[in-house]
Scaffold this motif. Sequence first.
Motif, PDB file in Angstrom:
ATOM      1  N   UNK A  74     141.724  53.546  -2.316  1.00  0.00           N
ATOM      2  CA  UNK A  74     142.536  52.462  -2.860  1.00  0.00           C
ATOM      3  C   UNK A  74     141.661  51.274  -3.227  1.00  0.00           C
ATOM      4  N   UNK A  75     140.685  50.974  -2.371  1.00  0.00           N
ATOM      5  CA  UNK A  75     139.788  49.854  -2.654  1.00  0.00           C
ATOM      6  C   UNK A  75     138.974  50.098  -3.922  1.00  0.00           C
ATOM      7  N   UNK A  76     138.480  51.326  -4.086  1.00  0.00           N
ATOM      8  CA  UNK A  76     137.716  51.643  -5.309  1.00  0.00           C
ATOM      9  C   UNK A  76     138.603  51.552  -6.541  1.00  0.00           C
ATOM     10  N   UNK A  77     139.840  52.038  -6.423  1.00  0.00           N
ATOM     11  CA  UNK A  77     140.759  51.970  -7.563  1.00  0.00           C
ATOM     12  C   UNK A  77     141.051  50.516  -7.925  1.00  0.00           C
ATOM     13  N   UNK A  78     141.280  49.684  -6.921  1.00  0.00           N
ATOM     14  CA  UNK A  78     141.553  48.277  -7.185  1.00  0.00           C
ATOM     15  C   UNK A  78     140.359  47.617  -7.862  1.00  0.00           C
ATOM     16  N   UNK A  79     139.158  47.936  -7.358  1.00  0.00           N
ATOM     17  CA  UNK A  79     137.958  47.367  -7.960  1.00  0.00           C
ATOM     18  C   UNK A  79     137.824  47.794  -9.416  1.00  0.00           C
TER      19      UNK A  79
END
Length: 694
Positions: free
Chosen positions: A8-13
């Motif tokens: 999720x963090x990578x997608x948000x980034x």
Amino acid sequence: MHRSSAAVSRLRTWVEAWLEDERAQLPLWCPVALGAGICAWFALPTSLHWVAWVVGWLGFAMAVGMLGRGGRLAPTLATGAMLLAAGCLLIWAKALLMGAMPLARPAMVELNARVTGVESLLSRGLVRLDLAPLDRPDLPRRIRVNAEPAQLPQSPGRGDVVALRTRLMPPAPSAVPGAYDFAERAYFAGIGASGRVIGTVRRVSGGDSGPGARARMAAHIAERLPGGEGAIAVTLATGDRTRISEADAEAMRRSGLAHLLSISGLHVSALIGGVMLVAMRLLALSPGLALRWPILLVAACLGGVAGIAYTLFTGAEVPTVRSCIAALLVICGLALGREAISLRMIAVGALIVMLFWPESVPGPSFQMSFAAVTAIVALYEYPPARAFFARREEARWRRLLRHLGALLATGLVVEIVLTPIAFAHFHRAGLLGALANMIAIPLTSFVIMPFEALALMLDIVGLGRPAWWIVEAALALLLALAHFVADQPFATMVRPTSGNFAFALAMIGFIWLMLWRSRVRWLGAPAAVIGLAFTLAAPAPDVLVTADGRHVALRVANGEMALLRDRAGDYVRTTLAEAAGYEGAFAVLADTGEAACSRDLCEVTLRRADAESVRLLMTRSSLRVPWQALVAACARADVAIADRRLPNACLPRWAKLDRPVLAAMGGAMISLRDRRIIGGRDPRDEHPWIIRDR
């Protein structure tokens, strides 16, 4: 859990980085979100749905704002949600404050009224009067009636007070699913009733003015150019399309050239561009002005004044006003030293139109004009296309081929983008329109309109005949082109009503393609292709029933369509043919040999290879049917269709579609393959132009 959080963090980034790269494009989505909110109000049936829409999106905006952690994603989502809610509130407020409530029921009335508009429908042999009733609080503030010329012995003009007798009707809603809804348009146009004059129209007192400037110019042009060429010339100069014959109008529609008959961006742009060119050439003759004044800006301002005058002269219809606003924004861009034509300019123009005329958003005029110009600008902003279209030092023949390639590419892109809109509103789309427009648009912009303006100016001193000869020859070529293309077997493709999902999916895909610049834009291509595929694959209905239950169209064994009543008028036949995607001539059901018809009832069994057979019972007269015979016929039928209220004892096996049910549904389409009955609207519909059947 740790892995999912990391994903999720990578997608948000990644999303934040993408939005940062596309930050210049984010404002372009403001009119899209506002327009989606406007369309939601039209699509959702009741006030509870409208409130839920507004509250839901405002709640979403608040939640995103509270939970957001910086970056662009949270503000973008919150802004879009607020615009979605604002669009629904905007059109809802205008409907409450400015709409004209329709006449509650048909009425035969005698009245005195002031004439607010006169329109000659020469191709139909009628005159249309817009009237404001006097001292009749029981009638709408504005009504529209048609009369034959023989019923108008004194030729009333704007401002006259007339006395007449007419049968008024509430504005007609759509007759079948997907058909044109005049009731909706009339509500926002302020028209509360329409009718036909009975007897003669008597002039009580004269108005303050004679024929207007538009009428005088139209008569002058018609005198100089009689026939079909003159009718087109009148349309281009004044916006009056009533003189065009049905044959020429149909040829223009089938050939994809009908947009030339609507005063819009092409005409306003041609006029402003012509005035700018002439003004700049004249100003450049003076070295002092050319060196000391920004003659391009001065010429642009003169063109803007000409565009405003032309817009007012041609009646200031919404498409013309929209085009004039866009042209003025271009001039403002020139004045500010910014890029004159850009997607941002189009977005600002769309927002202005939505704020003042939100009811135009679901209509074909708004959608086609903005979709076309957005597609053109997006194509020319696409780097490979910009590189191909850029001017360069090369041989003339190569430059000519490049210009022709640019015209062809532009035409094809516009045709593709407009295809779902054409199918959604008109159930047909042109296949040869791009090629026809390659000739028609330059011919209209650079020959017909400039020489028509020159001819009108030269007529002041009596020297306009040579210019009129050029205009007539060019218009004859335009009409010949339209008829030639229209006569080709694959000039147009006709498709039945396909529903809102396929249209929305296709348009979302095209908008996604046009507004983004990064490679993410290509994610819109599958959505556009799937939406178009759904549209093209939409099954033709087996039965169509109008909202009053009087007219039924059925697909019989040989694939042709047959009508229940042989006296159905041209408008009914055209409406049913468009909704069914049918181009042939209608047969009469009683003459096909497939139905058992009496004077009062018709019974027919419809069979399809991929579906169960269905037996229909239909009323075909206004005579009273013996109760026992009707009940027995209902028991034999799967579906009973009637233009009256059927008794409770009438119990068909599948559905009973009598007048109250059909009026609430807005007509019906029946598909045998999946045994579905599709209505034109939700029976709970609370939009203010809906008249409940009593």
